[in-house]
Design a protein around this motif. Structure first.
Motif, PDB file in Angstrom:
ATOM      1  N   ALA A  61      26.297  -3.240  18.579  1.00 48.97           N
ATOM      2  CA  ALA A  61      25.021  -3.285  19.314  1.00 48.97           C
ATOM      3  C   ALA A  61      23.926  -3.918  18.466  1.00 48.97           C
ATOM      4  O   ALA A  61      23.935  -3.838  17.239  1.00 48.97           O
ATOM      5  CB  ALA A  61      24.614  -1.875  19.724  1.00 48.97           C
ATOM      6  N   ILE A  62      22.980  -4.522  19.155  1.00 46.36           N
ATOM      7  CA  ILE A  62      21.807  -5.097  18.498  1.00 46.36           C
ATOM      8  C   ILE A  62      20.792  -3.964  18.319  1.00 46.36           C
ATOM      9  O   ILE A  62      20.559  -3.189  19.255  1.00 46.36           O
ATOM     10  CB  ILE A  62      21.209  -6.235  19.353  1.00 46.36           C
ATOM     11  N   PRO A  63      20.196  -3.843  17.143  1.00 48.80           N
ATOM     12  CA  PRO A  63      19.204  -2.778  16.927  1.00 48.80           C
ATOM     13  C   PRO A  63      18.047  -2.897  17.925  1.00 48.80           C
ATOM     14  O   PRO A  63      17.664  -3.993  18.335  1.00 48.80           O
ATOM     15  CB  PRO A  63      18.717  -3.016  15.498  1.00 48.80           C
ATOM     16  N   ALA A  64      17.478  -1.765  18.293  1.00 48.86           N
ATOM     17  CA  ALA A  64      16.389  -1.733  19.287  1.00 48.86           C
ATOM     18  C   ALA A  64      15.152  -2.468  18.798  1.00 48.86           C
ATOM     19  O   ALA A  64      14.416  -3.060  19.592  1.00 48.86           O
ATOM     20  CB  ALA A  64      16.043  -0.285  19.617  1.00 48.86           C
ATOM     21  N   ASP A  65      14.910  -2.470  17.490  1.00 55.17           N
ATOM     22  CA  ASP A  65      13.712  -3.124  16.956  1.00 55.17           C
ATOM     23  C   ASP A  65      13.939  -4.600  16.610  1.00 55.17           C
ATOM     24  O   ASP A  65      13.077  -5.229  16.021  1.00 55.17           O
ATOM     25  CB  ASP A  65      13.209  -2.358  15.730  1.00 55.17           C
ATOM     26  N   TYR A  66      15.063  -5.170  17.014  1.00 54.73           N
ATOM     27  CA  TYR A  66      15.369  -6.572  16.722  1.00 54.73           C
ATOM     28  C   TYR A  66      14.469  -7.490  17.539  1.00 54.73           C
ATOM     29  O   TYR A  66      14.366  -7.357  18.749  1.00 54.73           O
ATOM     30  CB  TYR A  66      16.850  -6.846  17.029  1.00 54.73           C
ATOM     31  N   GLN A  75      20.271 -14.949  12.222  1.00 54.09           N
ATOM     32  CA  GLN A  75      19.303 -13.872  12.444  1.00 54.09           C
ATOM     33  C   GLN A  75      20.000 -12.550  12.752  1.00 54.09           C
ATOM     34  O   GLN A  75      19.609 -11.496  12.250  1.00 54.09           O
ATOM     35  CB  GLN A  75      18.350 -14.239  13.589  1.00 54.09           C
ATOM     36  N   LEU A  76      21.034 -12.592  13.565  1.00 54.04           N
ATOM     37  CA  LEU A  76      21.778 -11.368  13.878  1.00 54.04           C
ATOM     38  C   LEU A  76      22.470 -10.809  12.635  1.00 54.04           C
ATOM     39  O   LEU A  76      22.478  -9.600  12.406  1.00 54.04           O
ATOM     40  CB  LEU A  76      22.808 -11.631  14.984  1.00 54.04           C
ATOM     41  N   LYS A  77      23.025 -11.697  11.832  1.00 52.90           N
ATOM     42  CA  LYS A  77      23.693 -11.271  10.600  1.00 52.90           C
ATOM     43  C   LYS A  77      22.678 -10.640   9.653  1.00 52.90           C
ATOM     44  O   LYS A  77      22.953  -9.607   9.037  1.00 52.90           O
ATOM     45  CB  LYS A  77      24.394 -12.459   9.946  1.00 52.90           C
ATOM     46  N   ALA A  78      21.496 -11.257   9.545  1.00 53.61           N
ATOM     47  CA  ALA A  78      20.441 -10.716   8.679  1.00 53.61           C
ATOM     48  C   ALA A  78      19.960  -9.354   9.177  1.00 53.61           C
ATOM     49  O   ALA A  78      19.569  -8.502   8.380  1.00 53.61           O
ATOM     50  CB  ALA A  78      19.272 -11.692   8.606  1.00 53.61           C
ATOM     51  N   ALA A  79      20.038  -9.120  10.485  1.00 51.48           N
ATOM     52  CA  ALA A  79      19.606  -7.843  11.060  1.00 51.48           C
ATOM     53  C   ALA A  79      20.679  -6.770  10.917  1.00 51.48           C
ATOM     54  O   ALA A  79      20.455  -5.620  11.264  1.00 51.48           O
ATOM     55  CB  ALA A  79      19.244  -8.024  12.528  1.00 51.48           C
TER      56      ALA A  79
END
Length: 155
Positions: A61-66, A75-79
């Protein structure tokens, strides 16, 4: 033990290896730039302008604060989003193939030069040609005349 280690380090092979690693690192940088800045844009243009690094599968899942793009691998990898980056892997494989091909061409050229030098060296170490029969005959005549005392000895 320290003395043996020092002797090991001072040997030519270890120094040659160190030089090879340093030059290899610099060569890898050049090859990476060749791949990233010249070859991959051409490949991308041939295949519709896509970038291989944009191909990935999100595994979590992508974080809610992304706040970044959901299509950006970097960017996704950095997050911290778990990703299966097969596009990046494909890019690395292509980089490897290009590097291997360049090294192949380099070694092929070096081997040709070495073979040429060895051929020239072998040709240069061949036995000298036999002296012409006239020269041999004149030497025999000279030596015979020296033996009779008819010709003064030469220095």
């Amino acid at each position: 033990m320290l003395k043996d280690f020092r002797a090991f380090i001072a040997r030519g092979n270890v120094l040659d290896l160190a030089v090879g690693v340093i030059i290899g690192g610099a060569f890898a940088t050049i090859t990476k730039s060749l791949t990233d800045d010249i070859i991959m844009p051409v490949v991308g243009a041939l295949f519709g302008g896509f970038d291989f690094s944009s191909y990935f599968i999100r595994l979590g899942a992508i974080p809610a604060d992304y706040k970044g793009s959901v299509d950006s691998y970097a960017q996704l990898k950095a997050a911290g989003v778990p990703l299966l980056g097969y596009g990046e892997f494909l890019t690395v494989v292509i980089n490897f193939v290009i590097l291997a091909f360049i090294v192949f061409l380099l070694m092929r050229s070096v081997n040709k030069v070495i073979a040429t030098v060895e051929r020239e060296k072998a040709a240069g170490t061949a036995e000298p040609a036999a002296e012409p029969a006239e020269v041999v005959l004149l030497r025999e005549i000279r030596d015979e005349l020296k033996g009779r005392g008819a010709v003064p000895p030469t220095a």
